[in-house]
Design an enzyme around this catalytic site. Structure first.
Site, PDB file in Angstrom:
ATOM      1  N   SER A  58       6.543  34.311  55.061  1.00 34.76           N
ATOM      2  CA  SER A  58       6.354  33.117  54.233  1.00 34.76           C
ATOM      3  C   SER A  58       7.316  33.034  53.056  1.00 34.76           C
ATOM      4  O   SER A  58       7.919  34.010  52.627  1.00 34.76           O
ATOM      5  CB  SER A  58       4.912  33.138  53.725  1.00 34.76           C
ATOM      6  OG  SER A  58       4.808  32.537  52.478  1.00 34.76           O
ATOM      7  N   ASP A  99      -1.983  20.107  52.477  1.00 35.98           N
ATOM      8  CA  ASP A  99      -2.302  20.513  53.858  1.00 35.98           C
ATOM      9  C   ASP A  99      -2.872  21.923  53.982  1.00 35.98           C
ATOM     10  O   ASP A  99      -3.704  22.193  54.825  1.00 35.98           O
ATOM     11  CB  ASP A  99      -1.044  20.416  54.742  1.00 35.98           C
ATOM     12  CG  ASP A  99       0.148  21.162  54.157  1.00 35.98           C
ATOM     13  OD1 ASP A  99       0.001  21.779  53.088  1.00 35.98           O
ATOM     14  OD2 ASP A  99       1.236  21.130  54.760  1.00 35.98           O
ATOM     15  N   HIS A 100      -2.462  22.837  53.100  1.00 35.78           N
ATOM     16  CA  HIS A 100      -2.839  24.237  53.302  1.00 35.78           C
ATOM     17  C   HIS A 100      -4.258  24.564  52.831  1.00 35.78           C
ATOM     18  O   HIS A 100      -4.828  25.559  53.248  1.00 35.78           O
ATOM     19  CB  HIS A 100      -1.869  25.158  52.557  1.00 35.78           C
ATOM     20  CG  HIS A 100      -0.565  25.364  53.274  1.00 35.78           C
ATOM     21  ND1 HIS A 100       0.314  24.335  53.538  1.00 35.78           N
ATOM     22  CD2 HIS A 100       0.006  26.482  53.759  1.00 35.78           C
ATOM     23  CE1 HIS A 100       1.371  24.826  54.164  1.00 35.78           C
ATOM     24  NE2 HIS A 100       1.214  26.127  54.313  1.00 35.78           N
ATOM     25  N   ARG A 109       3.066  32.080  63.826  1.00 38.54           N
ATOM     26  CA  ARG A 109       2.979  33.443  63.275  1.00 38.54           C
ATOM     27  C   ARG A 109       1.783  34.163  63.869  1.00 38.54           C
ATOM     28  O   ARG A 109       0.748  33.551  64.110  1.00 38.54           O
ATOM     29  CB  ARG A 109       2.802  33.398  61.755  1.00 38.54           C
ATOM     30  CG  ARG A 109       4.009  32.867  61.091  1.00 38.54           C
ATOM     31  CD  ARG A 109       4.263  33.466  59.723  1.00 38.54           C
ATOM     32  NE  ARG A 109       5.652  33.237  59.457  1.00 38.54           N
ATOM     33  CZ  ARG A 109       6.124  32.555  58.408  1.00 38.54           C
ATOM     34  NH1 ARG A 109       5.284  32.100  57.495  1.00 38.54           N
ATOM     35  NH2 ARG A 109       7.403  32.373  58.271  1.00 38.54           N
ATOM     36  N   ASP A 134       8.438  26.156  51.718  1.00 35.74           N
ATOM     37  CA  ASP A 134       7.645  26.624  52.847  1.00 35.74           C
ATOM     38  C   ASP A 134       8.636  27.091  53.905  1.00 35.74           C
ATOM     39  O   ASP A 134       9.650  26.419  54.155  1.00 35.74           O
ATOM     40  CB  ASP A 134       6.779  25.496  53.414  1.00 35.74           C
ATOM     41  CG  ASP A 134       5.784  26.053  54.410  1.00 35.74           C
ATOM     42  OD1 ASP A 134       4.612  26.240  54.047  1.00 35.74           O
ATOM     43  OD2 ASP A 134       6.191  26.328  55.560  1.00 35.74           O
ATOM     44  N   ARG A 166       6.142  32.200  50.126  1.00 32.72           N
ATOM     45  CA  ARG A 166       5.305  32.253  48.913  1.00 32.72           C
ATOM     46  C   ARG A 166       5.921  33.167  47.851  1.00 32.72           C
ATOM     47  O   ARG A 166       6.083  34.367  48.059  1.00 32.72           O
ATOM     48  CB  ARG A 166       3.874  32.661  49.266  1.00 32.72           C
ATOM     49  CG  ARG A 166       3.731  34.031  49.875  1.00 32.72           C
ATOM     50  CD  ARG A 166       2.341  34.213  50.479  1.00 32.72           C
ATOM     51  NE  ARG A 166       2.217  33.488  51.723  1.00 32.72           N
ATOM     52  CZ  ARG A 166       1.531  33.905  52.783  1.00 32.72           C
ATOM     53  NH1 ARG A 166       0.873  35.037  52.762  1.00 32.72           N
ATOM     54  NH2 ARG A 166       1.482  33.197  53.877  1.00 32.72           N
TER      55      ARG A 166
HETATM   56  C1  MIC Z   1       2.921  30.183  56.176  1.00 34.02           C
HETATM   57  O1  MIC Z   1       3.060  29.660  57.280  1.00 34.02           O
HETATM   58  O2  MIC Z   1       2.883  31.417  55.999  1.00 34.02           O
HETATM   59  C2  MIC Z   1       2.819  29.293  54.964  1.00 34.02           C
HETATM   60  C3  MIC Z   1       1.450  29.396  54.452  1.00 34.02           C
HETATM   61  O3  MIC Z   1       3.050  27.965  55.350  1.00 34.02           O
HETATM   62  C4  MIC Z   1       3.848  29.772  53.956  1.00 34.02           C
HETATM   63  C5  MIC Z   1       3.778  29.132  52.656  1.00 34.02           C
HETATM   64  C6  MIC Z   1       2.695  29.662  51.784  1.00 34.02           C
HETATM   65  O4  MIC Z   1       2.412  30.858  51.796  1.00 34.02           O
HETATM   66  O5  MIC Z   1       2.139  28.859  51.043  1.00 34.02           O
HETATM   67  C7  MIC Z   1       5.278  29.713  54.455  1.00 34.02           C
HETATM   68  O6  MIC Z   1       5.503  29.823  55.633  1.00 34.02           O
HETATM   69  O7  MIC Z   1       6.199  29.628  53.643  1.00 34.02           O
HETATM   70 FE1  SF4 Z   2       0.841  25.333  57.776  1.00 33.44          FE
HETATM   71 FE2  SF4 Z   2       2.608  27.342  57.593  1.00 33.44          FE
HETATM   72 FE3  SF4 Z   2       0.870  27.168  59.624  1.00 33.44          FE
HETATM   73 FE4  SF4 Z   2       2.817  25.459  59.467  1.00 33.44          FE
HETATM   74  S1  SF4 Z   2       3.034  27.671  59.752  1.00 33.44           S
HETATM   75  S2  SF4 Z   2       0.696  24.991  59.950  1.00 33.44           S
HETATM   76  S3  SF4 Z   2       3.016  25.146  57.273  1.00 33.44           S
HETATM   77  S4  SF4 Z   2       0.405  27.491  57.474  1.00 33.44           S
END
Ligand code: MIC
Ligand code: SF4
Length: 757
Positions: free
Chosen positions: A647, A99-100, A452, A164, A649
């Site tokens: 995140s 998805d990302h 976010r 995640d 990550r």
């Molecule tokens: C996000 O919303 O920041 C992400 C991208 O979903 C991350 C995961 C990632 O950095 O791959 C998260 O929230 O954990």
């Molecule tokens: Fe994707 Fe993270 Fe955004 Fe949700 S918050 S849509 S998991 S990047």
């Protein structure tokens, strides 16, 4: 039982529920009191309910989650780590969701095609690793991890881990669903328990009923305003009270999803009729029947509701009858205001009032009901001759939602006022957004229904101010084109110059004709794993096999250089940004070139710069770190409050480790990031006196003493040698258990796993 399919088998749920009666009794007996719902789920998943630590926020405890979920941006590193453990297959049901990595550019179909091209090597890697190791694989276009998990895998009273931070979305169906770094999922996939602090429990008491323009999103925006971005740290946020039943299951998921923004371990709602309706609508009637049988275990004990202060670490009261639509931002999800007060804020803070883009969707807000309410606003607007005054983008959460909202005409309603529909993927929520209406550095305002809003998050531009509201608020604002118009009370300017007053949105919470699964996109694991080859091409720029980090040399750390001192907010998006860098999530060497590029360093101007102490020159932090590493100079990073917010990550912890960082010393840490640092063998030290942050200067060297005697709960001494010959001694605490100390000694948790398997 085969639990590797596209949905959680009833037998798995039955087995979990079968444990409840005895385990809940053990819990009540050991604690000598009634239980909150979170505690019941935790006891039901404890490695050993008879001996598990009881003290919230103090004891470490081992749990056995029922499932693991990974998304394509974190799965690469998690699975590269898992592969080095040398195990034949995963020990618990696991899924990977693509998805990302899909970039939003033109629209759903073309964007997915482009993603298949650009990311083919990575998708092929994930597909084959999944096939080989017994993991279910959801291909690109099937949807965003959390929405797919809610539709297919989540069940009341279950426990899962996800690599995640928004994994807690499944709390909307009453699951303890915890967002963790990839390495934590590797433990569980390898058959180890999940070890974490016994969480505190915060109770949010909901009274009244949601109505009018107020949406589930407004509940969490309000809670974020009250608890702030660190208020949930180390705690499960449990919603209770009569107001819960006025919120649909997907609405509850929205609230739990965004609990990540207050640092909560996870959030959850009790099981109720709305949960049962959702389970039935998503073809899981048998699970609903089972849950009904065990319903009294799937909620708090009645005594808790009567006297919540006695049982929760903190109680927050929200009367849904009084709740107004809210908008939070910019730059932080806890800067919260009712929509009716945004105009004053715009004047005072000088935010650009015109909205350059409005975005609806993401894993947080893209359910059938969300899109239905947005579409109802759109229908009214169309009837009044209105179209959007700001471009409006829609990202459906899953293929099932997309196919259903298309069938039911909801997408047409939105397109009729000018909206464009993007792929079922993260897209602009994670900086996978190619916008060409502005130049980098242009100050502009966007509104989203995402979760976010850190600077640079959506489009890489630090001057984009992102505000977050519910889908209906975002559509209302797209119609006025401005954030300083209170469209609820003042209406929207119509074509004839008269204000159009929109009715509060109403929509079905679930599709009357049932969900249309669309092109589901699930691939089960291979029957015979020996037939599957996993390929990592030597010389690939996207994938790189991992070499173990070196073990601790057995001595105190001394002479460490201060690479940077983060001033103010330093999220994982500052430490290891996403957007274009998602490309290198499977390649540690290449992604390390983004290290700290978003950080504001107290010692150097701009973002991502540092001072080379050898000659006083200022250079990009990744270059400086690489040069220090080449010269054998080890370093520390100094962090401010809630360092590593955001995140999951683990790249934000692996990169510093890989580039020669030995410790991060901060005023305080966000939970997932602190755990990630420990996993990778980096010392995560918290200043006992936050004021000591001021003592670190650009040209200091730092020693960390007492490492041979490292012990749980025992502070360490940090000596700061200043260039003028003076020195300061500061005390730092840590949250390392015996096990974490073993990881530090071995060089990383993975090194320990390798030794043991
Ligand atoms: C996000 O919303 O920041 C992400 C991208 O979903 C991350 C995961 C990632 O950095 O791959 C998260 O929230 O954990
Ligand atoms: Fe994707 Fe993270 Fe955004 Fe949700 S918050 S849509 S998991 S990047």
């Amino acid at each position: 039982m085969d639990a590797t399919g596209p949905t959680t088998p009833v037998a798995l749920v039955e087995e979990v529920y079968g444990r409840y009666p005895e385990r809940v009794t053990v819990g009540r007996r050991r604690l000598g009191r009634p239980l909150t719902y979170a505690e019941k789920v935790l006891f039901a998943h404890a490695e050993d309910p008879h001996t598990i630590g009881l003290e919230r926020g103090v004891d470490n405890a081992d749990y056995r989650p029922d499932r693991v979920a990974l998304q394509d941006a974190t799965a690469q590193m998690a699975l590269l780590q898992f592969m080095t453990a040398g195990l034949p297959r995963v020990a618990v049901p696991t899924t990977v969701h693509c998805d990302h990595l899909i970039q939003a550019r033109v629209g759903a179909e073309i964007d997915v095609k482009n993603a298949l091209d650009t990311n083919s090597e990575v998708y092929e890697f994930l597909r084959t690793v999944s096939a080989k190791y017994g993991i279910g694989f959801w291909k690109p276009g099937s949807g965003i991890i959390h929405q797919v998990v809610l539709e297919q895998y989540a069940f009341p009273g279950g426990m899962m881990l996800g690599a995640d931070s928004h994994t807690p979305n499944a709390g909307g169906l009453g699951m303890v669903a915890v967002g963790v770094g990839g390495a934590d999922t590797v433990d569980v996939m390898a058959g180890w328990p999940f070890n974490t602090r016994v969480p505190k429990v915060i109770g949010v008491h909901l009274t009244g009923r949601l109505s009018g323009w107020t949406a589930p999103k407004d509940v969490i925006l309000k809670v974020a305003g009250i608890l702030t971005v660190k208020g949930g740290t180390g705690a499960i946020v449990e919603y209770f009270g009569p107001g819960c039943e006025s919120i649909s299951a997907t609405g509850k998921a929205t609230i739990c999803n965004m609990g990540a923004e207050i640092g909560a371990t996870c959030s959850m709602f009790p099981y109720d009729d709305r949960s049962a309706m959702y389970l039935k609508a998503t073809q899981r009637e048998e699970i609903a029947d089972l849950a009904n049988e065990y319903a009294h275990h799937l909620r708090i004990d009645p005594e808790v509701e009567g006297e919540p202060e006695r049982f929760y670490d903190r109680v927050v009261e929200i009367d849904l009858d009084d709740l107004e639509p809210h908008l939070v931002g910019p730059h932080t999800p806890d800067l919260d205001r009712p929509v009716s007060e945004v105009r004053d804020a715009v004047e005072k803070e000088n935010y650009p009032p015109e909205i350059s883009y409005a975005l609806v969707g993401s894993c947080t807000n893209s359910s059938y009901e969300d899109i239905g309410r947005a579409a109802h606003v759109a229908r009214q607007a169309k009837a009044a001759g209105l179209t959007v005054r700001s471009p409006l983008l829609i990202t459906p959460g899953s293929e099932q939602v997309r196919a259903t909202i298309e069938r039911d005409g909801l997408l047409d309603d939105l397109e009729a006022i000018g909206a464009s529909v993007l792929a079922n993927a993260c897209g602009p929520c994670i900086g996978q957004w190619k916008r060409d209406d502005i130049e980098m550095g242009d100050r502009n305002t966007i509104v989203t229904s995402y979760n976010r809003n850190f600077p640079r998050r959506n489009d890489g531009n630090a001057e984009t101010l992102a505000f977050i509201g519910s889908p209906e608020t975002v559509v209302g604002m797209a119609l006025t084109g401005r954030i300083d118009v209170d469209f609820v009370h003042d209406g929207v300017l119509g074509p004839d110059g008269e204000a159009v007053h929109l009715e509060p949105p109403v929509a079905d919470e679930l599709p009357a004709k049932g969900f249309d699964p669309g092109d589901a996109g699930f691939q089960p694991p291979a029957r015979d794993s020996a037939t599957v080859d996993v390929v990592v091409q030597p010389g690939s720029e996207r994938l790189e096999l991992l070499a173990p980090f070196p073990a601790w040399h057995g001595e105190d750390l001394s002479g460490l250089r201060v690479l940077l001192k983060a001033a103010g907010k330093c999220t994982t998006d500052h430490i290891s940004p996403a957007g274009p860098w998602l490309r290198y999530r499977g390649h540690l060497t290449n992604i390390s070139q983004n290290l700290f590029t978003g950080v504001s360093n107290a010692f150097a101007d701009g973002h991502g710069n540092g001072v080379d102490v050898r000659d006083g020159s200022v250079k990009p932090l990744p270059d400086l770190a690489r040069e220090y590493k080449a010269a054998g100079i080890e370093w520390v990073a100094i962090g401010d409050d809630n360092y590593g917010e955001g995140s999951s990550r683990e790249h934000a912890a692996m990169e510093p480790r890989f580039m020669g960082g030995r410790a991060v010393i901060a005023r305080s840490f966000a939970r997932i990031h602190e755990a990630n640092l420990k996993k990778q063998g980096v010392l995560a030290l918290t200043l006992a006196d936050p004021g000591d942050y001021e003592k670190f200067r650009a040209d200091d060297t730092v020693d960390v003493l007492g490492l041979a005697e490292l012990a749980p709960g025992k502070p360490v001494t940090v000596v700061v040698h200043h260039a003028d010959g003076s020195r300061d001694e500061v005390r730092a605490t840590h949250t390392m258990s015996e096990e974490h100390i073993e990881w530090f000694r071995a060089g990383s948790a993975l090194n320990v796993l390798r030794q043991q398997s």
